[in-house]
Design an enzyme around this catalytic site. Structure first.
Site, PDB file in Angstrom:
ATOM      1  N   GLY A  13       1.482  -4.472   0.186  1.00 10.98           N
ATOM      2  CA  GLY A  13       0.236  -3.767  -0.157  1.00 10.98           C
ATOM      3  C   GLY A  13      -0.691  -3.497   0.958  1.00 10.98           C
ATOM      4  O   GLY A  13      -1.852  -3.472   0.975  1.00 10.98           O
ATOM      5  N   ASN A  15      -1.189  -0.124   1.663  1.00  8.71           N
ATOM      6  CA  ASN A  15      -1.743   0.857   0.912  1.00  8.71           C
ATOM      7  C   ASN A  15      -2.849   0.287  -0.125  1.00  8.71           C
ATOM      8  O   ASN A  15      -4.345   0.605  -0.107  1.00  8.71           O
ATOM      9  CB  ASN A  15      -1.187   1.655  -0.058  1.00  8.71           C
ATOM     10  N   MET A  91       7.078  -0.469  -7.298  1.00  9.87           N
ATOM     11  CA  MET A  91       8.429  -0.423  -7.283  1.00  9.87           C
ATOM     12  C   MET A  91       8.986  -0.611  -8.783  1.00  9.87           C
ATOM     13  O   MET A  91      10.203  -0.186  -8.878  1.00  9.87           O
ATOM     14  CB  MET A  91       9.007  -0.839  -6.365  1.00  9.87           C
ATOM     15  N   HIS A 110       3.218   8.416  -2.633  1.00  9.33           N
ATOM     16  CA  HIS A 110       4.429   8.475  -2.671  1.00  9.33           C
ATOM     17  C   HIS A 110       5.028   9.284  -1.318  1.00  9.33           C
ATOM     18  O   HIS A 110       4.132  10.143  -0.697  1.00  9.33           O
ATOM     19  CB  HIS A 110       5.222   9.772  -3.683  1.00  9.33           C
TER      20      HIS A 110
HETATM   21  C1  GRF Z   1       4.658   3.110   1.275  1.00 13.27           C
HETATM   22  O1  GRF Z   1       5.536   3.832   2.065  1.00 13.27           O
HETATM   23  C2  GRF Z   1       4.318   3.719   0.146  1.00 13.27           C
HETATM   24  O2  GRF Z   1       4.576   5.098   0.267  1.00 13.27           O
HETATM   25  C3  GRF Z   1       5.263   3.433  -0.942  1.00 13.27           C
HETATM   26  O3  GRF Z   1       5.882   1.905  -0.621  1.00 13.27           O
HETATM   27  C4  GRF Z   1       5.632   1.796   0.778  1.00 13.27           C
HETATM   28  C5  GRF Z   1       4.859   0.519   1.149  1.00 13.27           C
HETATM   29  O4  GRF Z   1       3.622   0.502   0.674  1.00 13.27           O
HETATM   30  N1  GRF Z   1       4.812   3.590  -2.476  1.00 13.27           N
HETATM   31  P1  GRF Z   1       2.565  -0.688   0.733  1.00 13.27           P
HETATM   32  O5  GRF Z   1       2.895  -1.235   2.235  1.00 13.27           O
HETATM   33  O6  GRF Z   1       3.170  -2.083  -0.120  1.00 13.27           O
HETATM   34  O7  GRF Z   1       1.315  -0.336   0.395  1.00 13.27           O
END
Ligand code: GRF
Length: 197
Positions: A13, A15, A91, A110
């Site tokens: 998480g 992002n 995912m 993405h």
């Molecule tokens: C990141 O590379 C994002 O672009 C992809 O999942 C990866 C991990 O994201 N969708 P996060 O650290 O769980 O936000």
């Protein structure tokens, strides 16, 4: 009117953390829920530590019944009454029914310069192709996987000796800049694409 934002995660998480931390002060949105398909997702604790409500719906107990999983996910989401849904390292493939319900107010990040490299293993594919640059894209989610209208992109150089890991490590901080910047605009109805740097 402050927009209510729910964030869907599957893992750490990072992002989600960047989005939550950005929604302060005069920002037009606030986080109202972080939900995951994995009850063990590390991001759930990170969200709770940031004071955001959390929920999970373990996709594994639904087997192949994606609709049943999504019906229970929607129940959790409805409790938070989100105006906007941000997929952030989420995912699971979503069904057209779920997407139809949220389309127009659902974003995803993405790790490629779409339309290049839809799907998985984007960093390895950019290296295999010998690309001089790579990056990430925030887009509206539609039934076309990684295919919705682009709302923002951030570019990084590919450097000699890069591995998928070193390239991912260069892209991720740009994700953490791009996604909050796009959300801030999206929350006030500004859909003009944003390009970084
Ligand atoms: C990141 O590379 C994002 O672009 C992809 O999942 C990866 C991990 O994201 N969708 P996060 O650290 O769980 O936000």
């Amino acid at each position: 009117m402050t927009k209510r934002v729910a964030i869907l995660i599957s893992g750490g998480g990072s992002n989600m953390v960047a989005l939550v931390r950005s929604m302060v002060g005069d920002h037009p949105a606030r986080p109202v829920l972080v939900a995951s398909n994995d009850p063990q997702a590390g991001g759930l604790q990170r969200a709770a530590d940031l004071g955001v409500g959390v929920a999970h719906v373990d996709h594994r107990i639904y087997g192949k019944d994606r609709s049943a999983f999504e019906a229970d996910l929607n129940v959790k989401l409805d409790t938070a009454r989100p105006d906007i849904l941000c997929l952030a390292g989420f995912m699971r493939i979503l069904t057209p029914d779920f997407i139809a319900r949220w389309q127009g107010r659902m974003l995803n990040i993405h790790p490629s310069l779409l339309p290049k490299y839809r799907g998985l293993h984007t960093h390895a594919r950019a290296l295999e192709a010998g690309d001089a640059e790579h990056g990430c894209t925030v887009h509206e989610v539609t039934a076309e996987l990684d295919g919705g209208p682009i709302l923002g992109q951030a570019r990084v150089p590919v450097l000699p000796g890069d591995t998928p890991e070193t390239l991912a490590a260069r892209v991720l901080p740009m994700e953490h800049q791009l996604y909050p910047a796009v959300l801030r605009r999206f929350a006030v109805g500004d859909r003009r694409p944003l390009f970084l740097p």
